[in-house]
Write a protein that holds these residues in place. Structure first.
Motif, PDB file in Angstrom:
ATOM      1  N   LYS A 284       0.844  -1.199   0.000  1.00  0.00           N
ATOM      2  CA  LYS A 284       0.000   0.000   0.000  1.00  0.00           C
ATOM      3  C   LYS A 284       0.877   1.246   0.000  1.00  0.00           C
ATOM      4  CE  LYS A 284      -3.796   2.372   0.722  1.00  0.00           C
ATOM      5  NZ  LYS A 284      -4.758   2.475  -0.388  1.00  0.00           N
ATOM      6  N   VAL A 285       0.412   2.286  -0.678  1.00  0.00           N
ATOM      7  CA  VAL A 285       1.125   3.565  -0.684  1.00  0.00           C
ATOM      8  C   VAL A 285       0.148   4.653  -0.279  1.00  0.00           C
ATOM      9  CG1 VAL A 285       2.462   5.199  -2.046  1.00  0.00           C
ATOM     10  CG2 VAL A 285       2.591   2.759  -2.576  1.00  0.00           C
ATOM     11  N   TRP A 286       0.494   5.429   0.712  1.00  0.00           N
ATOM     12  CA  TRP A 286      -0.299   6.600   1.075  1.00  0.00           C
ATOM     13  C   TRP A 286       0.492   7.834   0.656  1.00  0.00           C
ATOM     14  CZ3 TRP A 286      -0.101   2.539   4.669  1.00  0.00           C
ATOM     15  CH2 TRP A 286      -1.339   1.962   5.020  1.00  0.00           C
ATOM     16  N   ASP A 287      -0.170   8.758  -0.018  1.00  0.00           N
ATOM     17  CA  ASP A 287       0.515   9.973  -0.458  1.00  0.00           C
ATOM     18  C   ASP A 287       0.246  11.120   0.501  1.00  0.00           C
ATOM     19  OD1 ASP A 287       2.025   9.569  -2.884  1.00  0.00           O
ATOM     20  OD2 ASP A 287       0.120   8.857  -3.720  1.00  0.00           O
ATOM     21  N   PHE A 288       1.284  11.916   0.700  1.00  0.00           N
ATOM     22  CA  PHE A 288       1.163  13.094   1.562  1.00  0.00           C
ATOM     23  C   PHE A 288       1.669  14.308   0.801  1.00  0.00           C
ATOM     24  CE2 PHE A 288       1.225   9.542   4.397  1.00  0.00           C
ATOM     25  CZ  PHE A 288       0.319   9.870   5.388  1.00  0.00           C
ATOM     26  N   ASN A 289       1.502  15.471   1.458  1.00  0.00           N
ATOM     27  CA  ASN A 289       1.958  16.694   0.793  1.00  0.00           C
ATOM     28  C   ASN A 289       3.451  16.924   0.968  1.00  0.00           C
ATOM     29  OD1 ASN A 289      -0.626  17.435  -0.115  1.00  0.00           O
ATOM     30  ND2 ASN A 289      -1.134  18.132   1.947  1.00  0.00           N
ATOM     31  N   THR A 290       3.974  16.432   2.065  1.00  0.00           N
ATOM     32  CA  THR A 290       5.392  16.686   2.347  1.00  0.00           C
ATOM     33  C   THR A 290       6.062  15.382   2.800  1.00  0.00           C
ATOM     34  OG1 THR A 290       4.771  17.321   4.579  1.00  0.00           O
ATOM     35  CG2 THR A 290       5.113  19.108   3.011  1.00  0.00           C
ATOM     36  N   ALA A 291       7.345  15.460   3.055  1.00  0.00           N
ATOM     37  CA  ALA A 291       8.122  14.283   3.445  1.00  0.00           C
ATOM     38  C   ALA A 291       7.634  13.725   4.782  1.00  0.00           C
ATOM     39  CB  ALA A 291       9.594  14.648   3.557  1.00  0.00           C
ATOM     40  N   VAL A 292       7.792  12.429   4.938  1.00  0.00           N
ATOM     41  CA  VAL A 292       7.367  11.764   6.165  1.00  0.00           C
ATOM     42  C   VAL A 292       8.606  11.478   7.007  1.00  0.00           C
ATOM     43  CG1 VAL A 292       6.179   9.765   7.101  1.00  0.00           C
ATOM     44  CG2 VAL A 292       5.423  10.768   4.946  1.00  0.00           C
ATOM     45  N   LYS A 293       8.628  12.015   8.216  1.00  0.00           N
ATOM     46  CA  LYS A 293       9.834  11.920   9.035  1.00  0.00           C
ATOM     47  C   LYS A 293       9.783  10.800  10.076  1.00  0.00           C
ATOM     48  CE  LYS A 293      12.908  14.253   8.579  1.00  0.00           C
ATOM     49  NZ  LYS A 293      13.372  15.629   8.699  1.00  0.00           N
ATOM     50  N   ARG A 294       8.591  10.313  10.377  1.00  0.00           N
ATOM     51  CA  ARG A 294       8.515   9.292  11.420  1.00  0.00           C
ATOM     52  C   ARG A 294       7.231   8.497  11.253  1.00  0.00           C
ATOM     53  NH1 ARG A 294      11.101   7.462  16.417  1.00  0.00           N
ATOM     54  NH2 ARG A 294      12.689   8.964  15.897  1.00  0.00           N
ATOM     55  N   VAL A 295       7.342   7.166  11.323  1.00  0.00           N
ATOM     56  CA  VAL A 295       6.149   6.316  11.381  1.00  0.00           C
ATOM     57  C   VAL A 295       6.274   5.424  12.615  1.00  0.00           C
ATOM     58  CG1 VAL A 295       5.640   6.263   8.910  1.00  0.00           C
ATOM     59  CG2 VAL A 295       7.193   4.575   9.886  1.00  0.00           C
ATOM     60  N   GLU A 296       5.132   5.071  13.187  1.00  0.00           N
ATOM     61  CA  GLU A 296       5.172   4.130  14.304  1.00  0.00           C
ATOM     62  C   GLU A 296       3.836   3.396  14.405  1.00  0.00           C
ATOM     63  OE1 GLU A 296       7.303   5.149  18.005  1.00  0.00           O
ATOM     64  OE2 GLU A 296       5.550   4.392  19.045  1.00  0.00           O
ATOM     65  N   PHE A 297       3.937   2.066  14.560  1.00  0.00           N
ATOM     66  CA  PHE A 297       2.741   1.259  14.789  1.00  0.00           C
ATOM     67  C   PHE A 297       2.312   1.412  16.241  1.00  0.00           C
ATOM     68  CE2 PHE A 297       4.120  -1.131  11.018  1.00  0.00           C
ATOM     69  CZ  PHE A 297       2.898  -1.329  10.393  1.00  0.00           C
ATOM     70  N   SER A 298       0.998   1.333  16.461  1.00  0.00           N
ATOM     71  CA  SER A 298       0.523   1.310  17.837  1.00  0.00           C
ATOM     72  C   SER A 298       0.861  -0.060  18.428  1.00  0.00           C
ATOM     73  CB  SER A 298      -0.980   1.566  17.884  1.00  0.00           C
ATOM     74  OG  SER A 298      -1.650   0.523  17.210  1.00  0.00           O
ATOM     75  N   GLU A 299       0.662  -0.161  19.723  1.00  0.00           N
ATOM     76  CA  GLU A 299       1.076  -1.364  20.445  1.00  0.00           C
ATOM     77  C   GLU A 299       0.409  -2.623  19.875  1.00  0.00           C
ATOM     78  OE1 GLU A 299       0.330  -0.646  24.523  1.00  0.00           O
ATOM     79  OE2 GLU A 299       2.003  -1.865  25.201  1.00  0.00           O
ATOM     80  N   ASP A 300      -0.850  -2.506  19.421  1.00  0.00           N
ATOM     81  CA  ASP A 300      -1.560  -3.677  18.917  1.00  0.00           C
ATOM     82  C   ASP A 300      -1.437  -3.821  17.397  1.00  0.00           C
ATOM     83  OD1 ASP A 300      -3.006  -1.510  18.213  1.00  0.00           O
ATOM     84  OD2 ASP A 300      -4.908  -2.161  19.081  1.00  0.00           O
ATOM     85  N   GLY A 301      -0.782  -2.897  16.741  1.00  0.00           N
ATOM     86  CA  GLY A 301      -0.558  -3.017  15.311  1.00  0.00           C
ATOM     87  C   GLY A 301      -1.752  -2.668  14.446  1.00  0.00           C
ATOM     88  N   THR A 302      -2.802  -2.068  15.008  1.00  0.00           N
ATOM     89  CA  THR A 302      -3.963  -1.739  14.189  1.00  0.00           C
ATOM     90  C   THR A 302      -3.963  -0.287  13.729  1.00  0.00           C
ATOM     91  OG1 THR A 302      -5.241  -1.190  16.153  1.00  0.00           O
ATOM     92  CG2 THR A 302      -5.411  -3.449  15.337  1.00  0.00           C
ATOM     93  N   GLN A 303      -3.039   0.506  14.260  1.00  0.00           N
ATOM     94  CA  GLN A 303      -2.969   1.904  13.829  1.00  0.00           C
ATOM     95  C   GLN A 303      -1.517   2.267  13.535  1.00  0.00           C
ATOM     96  OE1 GLN A 303      -5.796   4.697  16.122  1.00  0.00           O
ATOM     97  NE2 GLN A 303      -5.363   3.039  17.547  1.00  0.00           N
ATOM     98  N   LEU A 304      -1.397   3.241  12.663  1.00  0.00           N
ATOM     99  CA  LEU A 304      -0.062   3.703  12.289  1.00  0.00           C
ATOM    100  C   LEU A 304      -0.079   5.218  12.328  1.00  0.00           C
ATOM    101  CD1 LEU A 304       2.731   2.774  10.943  1.00  0.00           C
ATOM    102  CD2 LEU A 304       1.671   3.433   8.802  1.00  0.00           C
ATOM    103  N   LEU A 305       0.936   5.807  12.957  1.00  0.00           N
ATOM    104  CA  LEU A 305       0.993   7.264  12.890  1.00  0.00           C
ATOM    105  C   LEU A 305       2.150   7.672  11.990  1.00  0.00           C
ATOM    106  CD1 LEU A 305       3.482   8.672  14.648  1.00  0.00           C
ATOM    107  CD2 LEU A 305       2.044   8.126  16.560  1.00  0.00           C
ATOM    108  N   ALA A 306       1.969   8.798  11.325  1.00  0.00           N
ATOM    109  CA  ALA A 306       3.019   9.317  10.445  1.00  0.00           C
ATOM    110  C   ALA A 306       3.188  10.801  10.738  1.00  0.00           C
ATOM    111  CB  ALA A 306       2.616   9.113   8.978  1.00  0.00           C
ATOM    112  N   VAL A 307       4.422  11.225  10.872  1.00  0.00           N
ATOM    113  CA  VAL A 307       4.730  12.633  11.133  1.00  0.00           C
ATOM    114  C   VAL A 307       5.214  13.241   9.825  1.00  0.00           C
ATOM    115  CG1 VAL A 307       6.179  14.216  12.433  1.00  0.00           C
ATOM    116  CG2 VAL A 307       5.375  12.121  13.510  1.00  0.00           C
ATOM    117  N   THR A 308       4.553  14.293   9.389  1.00  0.00           N
ATOM    118  CA  THR A 308       4.962  14.906   8.119  1.00  0.00           C
ATOM    119  C   THR A 308       5.676  16.216   8.376  1.00  0.00           C
ATOM    120  OG1 THR A 308       2.900  16.116   7.822  1.00  0.00           O
ATOM    121  CG2 THR A 308       2.982  13.883   6.949  1.00  0.00           C
TER     122      THR A 308
END
Lengths: 308, 335
Positions: free
Chosen positions: B88-112
């Motif tokens: 899967k590819v998610w597109d953003f407006n700017t560069a992504v500096k950090r990703v992290e899965f939540s403890e249970d692996g059902t959510q993902l955060l991305a810092v742009t």
């Protein structure tokens, strides 16, 4: 016995049949559980090389979760696709060993180490740093005369000729400390009185009432004169000392003939030493006999090098 | 200990992550490829290809089936860990500096990144843990950082909060359900960016590192600063070790100053501090450049460091590491 039994007879050596044949590698198990593997190879220069390896096998059993074990079996992909199992040398290497020992006083130790390093940095031309470190060492030391405790060097003491140095009692007296100079002025400490201070190790030969100042010299009654000694090599195995004496006596007076012999077989080892009384005779002999045929071999004669 | 050197990257390392079991580690560098390595012997399992820009970040889900990565090509990609395929590819407006899965692996955060008129954001994506499932395009939550952009972020225990470190040295706490800001504390010196944020094994506290030459342990619940570790160099990364009460800090002067200083005084060492007593207890040398990232084996057996020099060094701790105790700790153990 078994050793001799195992040794192959030279007549059975198959090397004559095929010079490129290598003995098969042998693996023997030692008493302590290790294995010794002896293998033979030819090196780049075409010489036969014997390689002896001692191998200790240890089985490390590790329990891993089933999912981890399953992941180890995964096929490689991407750039690694199709590569064999195991680390590849172009991406993975092992670094030098790092000793990492956590320590509470790590910072302090480091600080001290740094000071020492800065003091020792002796590559500086002119030795500026070195004198600095010496100064640092002596920073809190005061000059103290061992005779009168005054603030001058012992050698400059006005009572030098009338009083014995401090810490040396009458028995040893000035003889040991003063004349022999066993404790130089630089030593500058109370250890000066040898054999008197308790708890300090004093070598046997310096102890009071011990053997004389100089120990007995090893090596027998007479001293070998290396200046007039020749070393003869490539001597036939069948040679006798008398044969050599005959050859060399015609040049001058021979004081000693030594022919090295094998302790077990009694045969000559192939070299000998001939001592002449006069060095000129030795030089003459060296010149004449070098290259002389003796038995079935050609002698090689040179001046013996002084044993170091 | 003998470190294993991994030379899979041509440029500076940006992040290393271990799987939960500690058997595989993933490394990203500025050269567009993610590498997966077995931590035990340094064997490379494979590489993940697809990104078109420098990779900034990587994370693996708790079951080691999915891998997420963020890069300077303005995308977050989801990968099948086992085959290296991009799911899967998610597109953003700017560069992504950090990703992290939540403890249970059902959510993902991305810092742009904040750039080209766009503000820095923290985006939450829903993840289906099944490899074959169709992942949703929807961005479930977007937190906009209008004051100072976020540089790092992570999920707290039970995915209750999102904790983010900012460029101005502050750390803020967001509600992970609705994205509202709960608290913001100036944990580090003003205008000294927070460079890394890593969690304790139970995610109740975290460690942040900053360019202000300190690393701090903060409580996830109320952002209280619990511990401070003072170093003599700007820090790029910090990690908390399981099993032993240590933290590992990594840094070195900025990459642009490296050539003007010798490596001996360059301070390119991993520094070990005692987590409770805040004392420095040792250093591990090896890199030729500043340490950009440190990751600790969640099983506590070792750690890996990635440097500006492009190398990953994987270390397995010796017995001496596990035996080390303070006198008071020993006394307590005797009771």
């Amino acid at each position: 016995m078994s050793k001799i039994a195992n040794r192959p007879d030279w007549a059975d050596d198959e090397e004559f049949d095929d010079p490129t044949a290598l003995p098969p590698p042998t693996i023997t198990t030692n008493k302590d559980g290790t294995k010794t593997k002896i293998s033979y190879t030819f090196n780049d220069a075409g010489k036969k090389v014997k390689l002896t390896q001692r191998i200790r096998e240890t089985v490390v059993r590790e329990a891993v979760p089933p999912r981890v074990a399953a992941r180890r079996e995964w096929a490689k992909f991407g750039l690694e696709k199709g590569h064999p199992v195991g680390p590849s040398f172009d991406t993975t290497s092992v670094g030098e060993n790092i000793i990492f020992r956590p320590s509470v006083t790590w910072k302090r130790d480091k600080q001290e180490g740094k000071d020492v390093k800065e003091g020792d940095g002796g590559v500086v031309p002119g030795g500026g740093i070195d004198t600095g470190s010496l100064k640092q060492q002596l920073k809190d030391k005061k000059v103290k005369c061992r005779i009168c405790d005054g603030e001058h060097y012992t050698m400059k003491c006005p009572f030098k000729d009338t009083l014995a140095p401090d810490g040396v009692d009458g028995a040893v007296g000035g003889a040991a400390a003063g004349a022999e100079g066993v404790d130089g002025d630089a030593a500058g400490s109370k250890e000066g009185g040898l054999g008197t201070a308790s708890g300090v190790y004093v070598p046997v030969h310096l102890r009071k009432g011990g053997a004389g100042a100089t120990g007995e010299k090893m090596g027998g009654k007479y001293e070998r004169d290396d200046l007039a000694t020749l070393r003869v090599t490539n001597v036939s195995e069948m040679a006798e000392e008398n044969d050599l004496r005959e050859i060399f006596e015609r040049f001058g007076r021979v004081t000693r003939v030594f022919l090295a012999k094998d302790r077990e077989t009694g045969r000559a080892k192939g070299f000998a030493f001939i001592s002449f009384q006069d060095r000129t005779d030795a030089a003459k002999a060296c010149e004449k006999i070098d290259g002389y045929g003796f038995g079935h071999l050609i002698l090689r004669v040179e001046f013996a090098k002084r044993a170091t | 200990m003998r470190p294993i050197l991994l030379q899979g990257h041509e440029r500076a390392l940006t992040q290393i992550r271990y799987t939960k079991d500690g058997d595989i580690l993933f490394s990203t560098a500025k050269d567009q490829v993610i590498c997966a390595w077995f931590s035990a012997n340094g064997e490379r399992l494979g590489t993940y290809h697809g990104h078109q820009g420098a990779l900034w970040t990587v994370d693996v889900d708790p079951t080691t089936t999915l891998l997420a990565s963020g890069a300077a090509d303005n995308t977050v990609r989801l990968w099948d860990v086992r085959t290296g395929k991009c799911i899967k590819v998610w597109d953003f407006n700017t560069a992504v500096k950090r990703v992290e899965f939540s403890e249970d692996g059902t959510q993902l955060l991305a810092v742009t990144e904040k750039r080209m008129g766009f503000l820095g954001t923290i985006v939450v994506l829903d993840i289906d843990p099944d490899v074959n499932a169709e992942q949703s395009d929807e961005k479930k939550l977007t937190i906009t950082c209008d004051e100072s952009k976020a540089t790092v972020a992570g999920w707290s225990y039970l995915s209750k909060y999102i904790i983010a470190g900012h460029e101005d040295g502050s750390v803020s706490q967001y509600d992970a359900k609705n994205g509202e800001i709960i608290d913001n504390v100036q944990a580090h010196e003003p205008d000294m960016p927070v460079t890394d944020l890593q969690w304790a094994p139970d995610r109740t506290y975290l460690i942040t590192s900053s360019k202000d030459k300190t690393a701090k342990v903060l409580s996830a619940r109320n952002l209280e600063v619990l511990k401070t570790y003072v170093a003599d160099t700007p820090l790029n990364t910090a990690a908390i070790t399981p099993k032993k009460d240590f933290v590992i800090l990594g840094g070195g002067q900025a990459a642009m100053d490296v050539t003007t200083t010798s490596s001996r005084q360059g301070k390119f060492e991993a520094r070990f501090y005692h987590k409770v007593f805040e004392d420095e207890i040792g250093r591990v040398k090896g890199h030729f450049g500043p340490l950009n990232t440190i990751a600790v084996d969640p099983q506590g057996r070792g750690y890996a460091s990635g440097g500006e020099d492009g190398y990953v060094r994987v270390h397995q701790f010796d017995q001496g590491y596990f035996d080390f105790l303070y006198e008071v700790e020993r006394e307590q153990a005797r009771k």
